[in-house]
Design an enzyme around this catalytic site. Structure first.
Site, PDB file in Angstrom:
ATOM      1  N   ASN A  25       0.806  -1.225   0.000  1.00 32.25           N
ATOM      2  CA  ASN A  25       0.000   0.000   0.000  1.00 32.25           C
ATOM      3  C   ASN A  25       0.835   1.269   0.000  1.00 32.25           C
ATOM      4  O   ASN A  25       0.381   2.305  -0.495  1.00 32.25           O
ATOM      5  CB  ASN A  25      -0.905  -0.039   1.251  1.00 32.25           C
ATOM      6  N   SER A  35      -4.655   2.266  -8.479  1.00 35.93           N
ATOM      7  CA  SER A  35      -5.447   3.504  -8.434  1.00 35.93           C
ATOM      8  C   SER A  35      -6.281   3.552  -9.710  1.00 35.93           C
ATOM      9  O   SER A  35      -5.957   2.856 -10.686  1.00 35.93           O
ATOM     10  CB  SER A  35      -4.480   4.698  -8.418  1.00 35.93           C
ATOM     11  N   TYR A  66       3.114   9.542 -11.600  1.00 37.51           N
ATOM     12  CA  TYR A  66       2.219   8.741 -10.741  1.00 37.51           C
ATOM     13  C   TYR A  66       1.468   7.715 -11.588  1.00 37.51           C
ATOM     14  O   TYR A  66       1.358   6.540 -11.217  1.00 37.51           O
ATOM     15  CB  TYR A  66       1.245   9.671 -10.012  1.00 37.51           C
ATOM     16  N   ALA A  75       2.353   6.383 -14.428  1.00 38.85           N
ATOM     17  CA  ALA A  75       3.265   5.300 -14.836  1.00 38.85           C
ATOM     18  C   ALA A  75       3.482   4.329 -13.679  1.00 38.85           C
ATOM     19  O   ALA A  75       3.509   3.103 -13.873  1.00 38.85           O
ATOM     20  CB  ALA A  75       4.598   5.882 -15.305  1.00 38.85           C
ATOM     21  N   SER A  76       3.606   4.869 -12.468  1.00 38.40           N
ATOM     22  CA  SER A  76       3.821   3.966 -11.320  1.00 38.40           C
ATOM     23  C   SER A  76       2.609   3.073 -11.112  1.00 38.40           C
ATOM     24  O   SER A  76       2.748   1.874 -10.831  1.00 38.40           O
ATOM     25  CB  SER A  76       4.157   4.753 -10.042  1.00 38.40           C
ATOM     26  N   LYS A  77       1.410   3.636 -11.254  1.00 39.09           N
ATOM     27  CA  LYS A  77       0.197   2.861 -10.956  1.00 39.09           C
ATOM     28  C   LYS A  77      -0.179   1.922 -12.106  1.00 39.09           C
ATOM     29  O   LYS A  77      -0.716   0.835 -11.857  1.00 39.09           O
ATOM     30  CB  LYS A  77      -0.952   3.799 -10.577  1.00 39.09           C
TER      31      LYS A  77
HETATM   32  N1  NAP Z   1      -5.793   8.740  -1.492  1.00 41.09           N
HETATM   33  C1  NAP Z   1      -6.174   8.440  -2.733  1.00 41.09           C
HETATM   34  O1  NAP Z   1      -6.993   9.144  -3.353  1.00 41.09           O
HETATM   35  C2  NAP Z   1      -5.658   7.224  -3.417  1.00 41.09           C
HETATM   36  C3  NAP Z   1      -6.324   6.804  -4.577  1.00 41.09           C
HETATM   37  C4  NAP Z   1      -5.845   5.689  -5.260  1.00 41.09           C
HETATM   38  C5  NAP Z   1      -4.746   4.995  -4.769  1.00 41.09           C
HETATM   39  N2  NAP Z   1      -4.124   5.440  -3.646  1.00 41.09           N
HETATM   40  C6  NAP Z   1      -2.963   4.692  -3.193  1.00 41.09           C
HETATM   41  O2  NAP Z   1      -3.209   4.178  -1.906  1.00 41.09           O
HETATM   42  C7  NAP Z   1      -1.977   4.042  -1.200  1.00 41.09           C
HETATM   43  C8  NAP Z   1      -2.094   4.707   0.160  1.00 41.09           C
HETATM   44  O3  NAP Z   1      -2.350   6.076  -0.062  1.00 41.09           O
HETATM   45  P1  NAP Z   1      -3.011   7.007   1.036  1.00 41.09           P
HETATM   46  O4  NAP Z   1      -3.971   7.858   0.308  1.00 41.09           O
HETATM   47  O5  NAP Z   1      -3.448   6.248   2.213  1.00 41.09           O
HETATM   48  O6  NAP Z   1      -1.743   7.920   1.377  1.00 41.09           O
HETATM   49  P2  NAP Z   1      -1.221   8.527   2.767  1.00 41.09           P
HETATM   50  O7  NAP Z   1      -2.369   8.827   3.660  1.00 41.09           O
HETATM   51  O8  NAP Z   1      -0.286   9.603   2.388  1.00 41.09           O
HETATM   52  O9  NAP Z   1      -0.430   7.288   3.395  1.00 41.09           O
HETATM   53  C9  NAP Z   1       0.685   6.768   2.715  1.00 41.09           C
HETATM   54  C10 NAP Z   1       1.389   5.802   3.651  1.00 41.09           C
HETATM   55  O10 NAP Z   1       2.536   5.280   2.958  1.00 41.09           O
HETATM   56  C11 NAP Z   1       3.705   5.571   3.732  1.00 41.09           C
HETATM   57  N3  NAP Z   1       4.851   5.735   2.824  1.00 41.09           N
HETATM   58  C12 NAP Z   1       5.046   6.650   1.854  1.00 41.09           C
HETATM   59  N4  NAP Z   1       6.222   6.469   1.269  1.00 41.09           N
HETATM   60  C13 NAP Z   1       6.798   5.404   1.868  1.00 41.09           C
HETATM   61  C14 NAP Z   1       8.025   4.721   1.717  1.00 41.09           C
HETATM   62  N5  NAP Z   1       8.945   5.088   0.805  1.00 41.09           N
HETATM   63  N6  NAP Z   1       8.284   3.665   2.516  1.00 41.09           N
HETATM   64  C15 NAP Z   1       7.388   3.264   3.434  1.00 41.09           C
HETATM   65  N7  NAP Z   1       6.205   3.868   3.633  1.00 41.09           N
HETATM   66  C16 NAP Z   1       5.926   4.926   2.861  1.00 41.09           C
HETATM   67  C17 NAP Z   1       3.347   6.832   4.518  1.00 41.09           C
HETATM   68  O11 NAP Z   1       4.146   7.014   5.680  1.00 41.09           O
HETATM   69  P3  NAP Z   1       5.521   7.884   5.640  1.00 41.09           P
HETATM   70  O12 NAP Z   1       5.220   9.112   4.842  1.00 41.09           O
HETATM   71  O13 NAP Z   1       5.827   8.135   7.072  1.00 41.09           O
HETATM   72  O14 NAP Z   1       6.524   7.008   4.990  1.00 41.09           O
HETATM   73  C18 NAP Z   1       1.911   6.478   4.898  1.00 41.09           C
HETATM   74  O15 NAP Z   1       1.890   5.564   5.962  1.00 41.09           O
HETATM   75  C19 NAP Z   1      -0.898   4.648  -2.096  1.00 41.09           C
HETATM   76  O16 NAP Z   1      -0.264   3.619  -2.819  1.00 41.09           O
HETATM   77  C20 NAP Z   1      -1.710   5.526  -3.037  1.00 41.09           C
HETATM   78  O17 NAP Z   1      -1.054   5.728  -4.259  1.00 41.09           O
HETATM   79  C21 NAP Z   1      -4.563   6.519  -2.954  1.00 41.09           C
END
Ligand code: NAP
Length: 233
Positions: free
Chosen positions: A86, A138, A151, A153-155
């Site tokens: 995640n 995503s 982003y 490209a990563s997803k």
């Molecule tokens: N929010 C959205 O709208 C959305 C939509 C589609 C997909 N997603 C995907 O869902 C996932 C979670 O997103 P979220 O929205 O919950 O984001 P978030 O609230 O910013 O949480 C991201 C989590 O990942 C950790 N993280 C980031 N970089 C890291 C690294 N290099 N190593 C280890 N941990 C890391 C962060 O902690 P630290 O910063 O302390 O490392 C945090 O715990 C992501 O993959 C995101 O792309 C999100």
């Protein structure tokens, strides 16, 4: 000892909500993130629900961090039944304005991190002939958006990675799943320039992280095929 879920990026947003749900359902939970204070805070909250919680500071883009985190999680809980890849970061910019650092940070966290963590966890799952690997992509992993080359490209990469992995594992008992959330209200967007988010729905219309956590948990409960793909929109 019970079943164990490893959830990367479990300190905030979707990862934390997912960790809470697994902890409530009796799973041992191992979480990691880069920022230790927020990781510790999340782990304290999880411990109120279920005392079988392990946390360790780990940057998923760094192989030594990942090796150490996974080894210690295994030392603590013996098996890993569920891996939720995640951890992720976000960024929007036109290609011409996308710095090499922004590109590397996004790809190394969202895509390379998934590879590194899965590579550490998979041997144990194969040995135990049991495991679910759930990768968070995503809607940006299936739909093209402007200012989204890094982003996106990563997803899209997460989708390719997951489908190839599933093909590789289809004769084993390991299941792979991809989750495609739409916009979710989490700290992911806290530092994004609001002017770049004009095409997004208003923040109050975003999904709640619990919707994604429910989808992840639902996959673990119901998944039957060797690959499952779920939209959360
Ligand atoms: N929010 C959205 O709208 C959305 C939509 C589609 C997909 N997603 C995907 O869902 C996932 C979670 O997103 P979220 O929205 O919950 O984001 P978030 O609230 O910013 O949480 C991201 C989590 O990942 C950790 N993280 C980031 N970089 C890291 C690294 N290099 N190593 C280890 N941990 C890391 C962060 O902690 P630290 O910063 O302390 O490392 C945090 O715990 C992501 O993959 C995101 O792309 C999100």
């Amino acid at each position: 000892m019970g079943k164990t879920a490893v959830i990367t990026g479990g300190s905030k947003g979707i990862g934390k909500e997912t960790a809470v749900l697994f902890a409530k359902n009796g799973y041992n939970v191992a979480i990691c993130a880069r920022d230790e204070p927020s990781l510790r805070k999340a782990a304290d909250e999880l411990t109120q629900i279920n005392r079988n919680v392990f946390y360790q500071k780990c940057d998923v883009s760094k192989s030594n961090d990942v090796k150490d985190f996974v080894a210690n999680a295994i030392k603590k809980f013996v098996s890993i039944d569920i891996l939720v890849n995640n951890a992720g970061i976000f960024g929007l910019d036109y290609l011409a304005d996308t710095s090499e650092k922004m590109w590397d940070d996004i790809i190394n966290t969202n895509l390379k991190g998934m590879f590194l963590v899965t590579r550490e966890v998979l041997p144990l799952m194969l040995k135990n002939t049991n495991g679910h690997i759930i990768n968070i992509s995503s809607q940006a992993g299936k739909i093209a958006f402007p200012m989204d080359t890094a982003y996106g490209a990563s997803k899209f990469g997460v989708v390719g990675f997951s489908r190839c992995l599933a093909e590789e594992l289809k004769e084993t008992c390991i299941k792979v799943a991809i989750v495609y959330p739409g916009a979710v209200d989490t700290p992911l967007f806290d530092n994004v320039d609001k002017r770049k988010m004009e095409g997004f729905p208003p923040r109050e219309a975003f999904l709640k992280p619990a919707a994604v956590a429910d989808a992840v948990f639902g996959l673990v409960q119901k998944q039957s095929g060797y690959i499952e793909e779920v939209d959360v929109v």
